[in-house]
Design an enzyme around this catalytic site. Structure first.
Site, PDB file in Angstrom:
ATOM      1  CG  HIS A  59      -1.946  -1.061   1.209  1.00 39.76           C
ATOM      2  ND1 HIS A  59      -1.675  -2.083   2.226  1.00 39.76           N
ATOM      3  CD2 HIS A  59      -3.023  -1.407   0.696  1.00 39.76           C
ATOM      4  CE1 HIS A  59      -2.846  -2.897   2.117  1.00 39.76           C
ATOM      5  NE2 HIS A  59      -3.507  -2.531   1.233  1.00 39.76           N
ATOM      6  CE  LYS A  99      -2.399  -9.438  -2.437  1.00 36.85           C
ATOM      7  NZ  LYS A  99      -3.377 -10.439  -2.525  1.00 36.85           N
ATOM      8  CB  SER A 120      -4.042  -6.925   4.571  1.00 38.62           C
ATOM      9  OG  SER A 120      -4.007  -5.827   3.726  1.00 38.62           O
TER      10      SER A 120
END
Ligand code: PAF
Length: 282
Positions: free
Chosen positions: A37, A149, A186
């Site tokens: 990010h 991704k 994440s």
């Protein structure tokens, strides 16, 4: 950096920014931010006068209630990272603020939204389109940044932008990997130590298959990747599709396309954690 929870408050500052001639970059996220990010935010900061980062765990894109419940939420740490990256505004709305009434719109762009993740996570891309279109209407960004991704997600969002005639440039940003090759996600924070140790085998199998593919068929390459990953205890391939990068349809032969991409989803560990990755063959 200012954090907003309310749509109108964010829109008021953006109105003034635009009046001052400033262009706006948007980085949509679901929080639990990591280096992947950060690279999107830094790029937006470099390319725009103003960068807005949204942090919103969007319930409509989760087809699994437990996945939504367990999704990591780390707003305080996220804000620290965003401030360090130079973001100007964070938009962190509640579910009620984003969806005051249920969103009944239905987005489908076959085949890009119906194959692979679309087939295995029914409703997922519909939810992604619901929230991303709302973010685009709210922020009206000149550019929006997405990580490679989620490679299929970018194709779906581009189809949606075309369908809704939205005036926003979609910027694709390269995947960020840990030193051992695991794609930053994440969800990686949910992996146990043992699971984290085996997870890099996914990218290793994908990477090794590039040279193998030069002398083998699509099917042989497919089977080698799946066999290699499934031979490791704790990893199980959900699907591995080698597709034409433009249509996202399966290919039978390397000569079917000049842009072949292998897309994989693997279950890791007992919980299990679902990890996705991809590799470009040509
Ligand atoms: O890629 C994500 O994190 C999400 O799907 C997105 C684009 C922020 C929409 O909720």
């Amino acid at each position: 950096m200012i954090v907003f929870n309310k749509i109108t408050e964010l829109q008021n500052v953006l109105f003034d920014e635009r009046k001052a001639g400033h262009n706006v970059g948007l980085v949509p996220t679901m929080g639990a931010l990591h280096e992947g990010h950060a690279s999107l935010v830094r790029r937006s900061v470099a390319e725009n006068d103003v960068t807005v980062v949204s942090v919103f765990v969007n319930p409509t894109q989760f087809n699994d209630k437990n996945d939504l419940k367990n999704y990591p939420r780390t707003l305080e740490a996220d804000c620290k990272l965003l401030e360090d990256c130079g973001a100007d505004y964070v938009f962190a709305p509640s579910v009620e603020e984003m969806y005051p009434t249920p969103d009944n719109r239905h987005f489908e762009y076959p085949p890009v939204s119906t194959v692979m993740e679309g087939a295995h996570r029914p409703g997922h891309f519909n939810g992604v389109c619901q929230v991303v279109s709302r973010l685009f209407y709210i922020v009206k960004p000149d550019k929006a940044y997405f990580g490679e991704k989620d490679w299929q997600q970018i194709a779906v969002i581009k189809a949606m932008v075309k369908h809704l005639c939205l005036d926003v440039e979609i910027v694709e940003c390269e995947i960020v990997r840990d030193n051992d090759g695991l794609a930053r996600s994440s969800r990686n924070t949910l992996l146990s130590k043992d699971e984290r140790a085996i997870a890099p085998n996914i990218y290793k199998a994908l990477k090794d298959s590039v040279s193998y593919s030069k002398k083998h068929t699509v099917k042989e390459t497919h089977d080698k990747v799946v066999g290699e990953i499934n031979s490791i205890e704790g990893l199980e391939v959900e699907y591995f599709s080698i597709v034409d990068g433009n249509t996202l349809l399966d290919i039978d032969s390397w000569s079917d396309t000049d842009h072949a991409v292998g897309c994989i989803t693997v279950y890791c560990g007992k919980t299990p954690i679902r990890l996705i990755d991809h590799i470009k063959y040509c």
